[in-house]
Design a protein around this motif. Structure first.
Motif, PDB file in Angstrom:
ATOM      1  N   LEU A 196       1.008  -1.229   0.065  1.00  0.00           N
ATOM      2  CA  LEU A 196      -0.204  -0.080  -0.041  1.00  0.00           C
ATOM      3  C   LEU A 196       0.928   1.298   0.118  1.00  0.00           C
ATOM      4  CD1 LEU A 196      -2.725  -1.337   2.496  1.00  0.00           C
ATOM      5  CD2 LEU A 196      -2.982  -0.936   0.257  1.00  0.00           C
ATOM      6  N   PRO A 197       0.400   2.487  -0.486  1.00  0.00           N
ATOM      7  CA  PRO A 197       1.020   3.716  -0.538  1.00  0.00           C
ATOM      8  C   PRO A 197       1.558   4.273   0.839  1.00  0.00           C
ATOM      9  CG  PRO A 197      -1.088   4.093  -1.080  1.00  0.00           C
ATOM     10  CD  PRO A 197      -1.202   2.664  -1.031  1.00  0.00           C
ATOM     11  N   VAL A 198       2.494   4.976   0.866  1.00  0.00           N
ATOM     12  CA  VAL A 198       2.999   5.603   2.238  1.00  0.00           C
ATOM     13  C   VAL A 198       3.229   7.007   1.933  1.00  0.00           C
ATOM     14  CG1 VAL A 198       4.986   5.691   3.731  1.00  0.00           C
ATOM     15  CG2 VAL A 198       4.835   3.513   2.514  1.00  0.00           C
ATOM     16  N   PHE A 199       2.320   7.719   3.142  1.00  0.00           N
ATOM     17  CA  PHE A 199       2.404   9.037   3.181  1.00  0.00           C
ATOM     18  C   PHE A 199       3.232   9.631   4.232  1.00  0.00           C
ATOM     19  CE2 PHE A 199      -2.035   7.343   2.116  1.00  0.00           C
ATOM     20  CZ  PHE A 199      -2.073   7.476   0.574  1.00  0.00           C
ATOM     21  N   GLY A 200       4.128  10.170   3.812  1.00  0.00           N
ATOM     22  CA  GLY A 200       5.129  10.899   4.869  1.00  0.00           C
ATOM     23  C   GLY A 200       6.411  11.337   3.965  1.00  0.00           C
ATOM     24  N   CYS A 201       7.257  12.155   4.781  1.00  0.00           N
ATOM     25  CA  CYS A 201       8.411  12.825   4.208  1.00  0.00           C
ATOM     26  C   CYS A 201       9.209  11.820   3.860  1.00  0.00           C
ATOM     27  CB  CYS A 201       8.990  13.744   5.468  1.00  0.00           C
ATOM     28  SG  CYS A 201       8.183  14.840   6.198  1.00  0.00           S
ATOM     29  N   ARG A 202      10.139  12.281   2.874  1.00  0.00           N
ATOM     30  CA  ARG A 202      11.251  11.325   1.982  1.00  0.00           C
ATOM     31  C   ARG A 202      12.202  11.331   3.208  1.00  0.00           C
ATOM     32  NH1 ARG A 202      12.892  11.435  -3.169  1.00  0.00           N
ATOM     33  NH2 ARG A 202      11.433  12.969  -3.811  1.00  0.00           N
ATOM     34  N   LEU A 203      12.662  10.086   2.971  1.00  0.00           N
ATOM     35  CA  LEU A 203      13.762   9.536   4.157  1.00  0.00           C
ATOM     36  C   LEU A 203      15.039  10.274   3.712  1.00  0.00           C
ATOM     37  CD1 LEU A 203      12.923   5.884   4.389  1.00  0.00           C
ATOM     38  CD2 LEU A 203      12.482   7.779   6.152  1.00  0.00           C
ATOM     39  N   CYS A 204      16.163  10.420   4.552  1.00  0.00           N
ATOM     40  CA  CYS A 204      17.384  10.667   4.376  1.00  0.00           C
ATOM     41  C   CYS A 204      18.040   9.580   3.689  1.00  0.00           C
ATOM     42  CB  CYS A 204      18.245  11.139   5.637  1.00  0.00           C
ATOM     43  SG  CYS A 204      17.286  12.540   6.443  1.00  0.00           S
ATOM     44  N   LEU A 205      18.445   9.588   2.391  1.00  0.00           N
ATOM     45  CA  LEU A 205      18.853   8.503   1.812  1.00  0.00           C
ATOM     46  C   LEU A 205      20.329   8.911   0.995  1.00  0.00           C
ATOM     47  CD1 LEU A 205      15.746   6.951  -0.031  1.00  0.00           C
ATOM     48  CD2 LEU A 205      17.050   6.260   2.055  1.00  0.00           C
ATOM     49  N   PRO A 206      20.960   7.953   0.870  1.00  0.00           N
ATOM     50  CA  PRO A 206      22.355   8.445   0.092  1.00  0.00           C
ATOM     51  C   PRO A 206      22.301   9.239  -1.184  1.00  0.00           C
ATOM     52  CG  PRO A 206      22.575   5.990   0.786  1.00  0.00           C
ATOM     53  CD  PRO A 206      21.080   6.546   0.916  1.00  0.00           C
ATOM     54  N   ASP A 207      23.402  10.011  -1.382  1.00  0.00           N
ATOM     55  CA  ASP A 207      23.323  10.826  -2.529  1.00  0.00           C
ATOM     56  C   ASP A 207      21.948  11.747  -2.926  1.00  0.00           C
ATOM     57  OD1 ASP A 207      25.721   9.594  -3.304  1.00  0.00           O
ATOM     58  OD2 ASP A 207      24.668   7.875  -4.308  1.00  0.00           O
ATOM     59  N   GLU A 208      21.322  12.166  -1.743  1.00  0.00           N
ATOM     60  CA  GLU A 208      20.081  13.050  -1.690  1.00  0.00           C
ATOM     61  C   GLU A 208      20.031  13.941  -0.716  1.00  0.00           C
ATOM     62  OE1 GLU A 208      16.461  11.105  -1.974  1.00  0.00           O
ATOM     63  OE2 GLU A 208      16.951   9.573  -3.427  1.00  0.00           O
ATOM     64  N   THR A 209      19.603  15.274  -1.011  1.00  0.00           N
ATOM     65  CA  THR A 209      19.541  16.224  -0.157  1.00  0.00           C
ATOM     66  C   THR A 209      18.571  16.036   0.963  1.00  0.00           C
ATOM     67  OG1 THR A 209      19.900  18.072  -1.603  1.00  0.00           O
ATOM     68  CG2 THR A 209      19.001  18.634   0.445  1.00  0.00           C
TER      69      THR A 209
END
Length: 229
Positions: A196-209
């Motif tokens: 199912l879809p996830v409604f939340g902020c983007r995680l802190c992931l490698p190579d991303e702001t």
């Protein structure tokens, strides 16, 4: 000669005002609704526990992972719904729970001393791990805060997705029900695990702001470390 109140010259301004007010209300409603169901990032689907993962898969019961952005206010609802799902699971089937909180390479107390982390640490039976740089979260394909994954002891995926109806919304919903059924053994074959879809902020992931990023000078020498209780 007086102008009657029902004269056409009065109707146009009133009609325009009413129409403008209605349009404004609709725009506000649409904006709020759109945000509630906004998906910030798409996850990468997996069907089993990654072999390269540094996390521990429980050998005798399901393992539940909750991926969090520590500063995402919407994820408080995800924690509440996860607790409800676990409470509805028979005691003998309750899972091992790991909360994986992604933080930037450089972080401080603004990332570790948050309401979301405090609630995570109070989740019964859960361990909270800080994923520095989001490397471990990336192995599981997680991209949004509030993403829950449940795995069988064999490593097969039982459930993947959110546990809230919309962003920051608490209450009974399909995600929570699907997770509860998966933990109770009332699930389909692993290859048909509910997603199912996830409604939340983007995680802190490698190579991303990192979203909502703050500055700090505390740097961990390990990728994962446990939150002190």
């Amino acid at each position: 000669m007086s102008v009657k109140s029902n004269s056409p010259r009065w109707k146009w301004p009133v009609s325009t005002f009413v129409l403008g007010w209605a349009v404004a209300i609709c725009m506000v409603w649409w904006s709020m609704t759109a945000y509630s169901f906004q998906i910030d990032a798409e996850h990468r689907p997996i069907d089993a526990w990654p072999q390269e993962a540094d996390l521990t898969l429980a050998p005798d019961r399901p393992t539940v992972l909750l991926f969090l952005h520590p500063r995402c206010p919407c994820s408080v609802a995800s924690l509440t719904e996860l607790e409800q799902a676990i409470a509805a699971t028979p005691a003998e089937l309750r899972p091992s729970v790991l909360v994986i909180a992604t933080v930037p390479e450089q972080y401080d107390a603004k990332w570790t001393d948050t309401k979301t982390i405090a609630q995570s640490e109070s989740l019964p039976g859960a361990s909270v791990l800080f994923d520095v740089g989001g490397r471990e979260s990336q192995k599981f394909g997680a991209a949004s805060s509030g993403h829950v994954m449940a795995f069988a002891p064999s490593g097969d995926l039982l459930y993947s997705g959110g546990v809230t109806q919309s962003r920051g919304h608490e209450g009974i919903n399909l995600g929570r029900v699907s997770l509860t059924e998966a933990l109770a053994g009332n699930h389909a074959e692993p290859e048909e695990a509910a997603t199912l879809p996830v409604f939340g902020c983007r995680l802190c992931l490698p190579d991303e702001t990192c979203p909502i990023e703050g500055s700090g000078n505390s740097v961990s020498s390990s990728v994962l470390h446990m939150s002190p209780r």
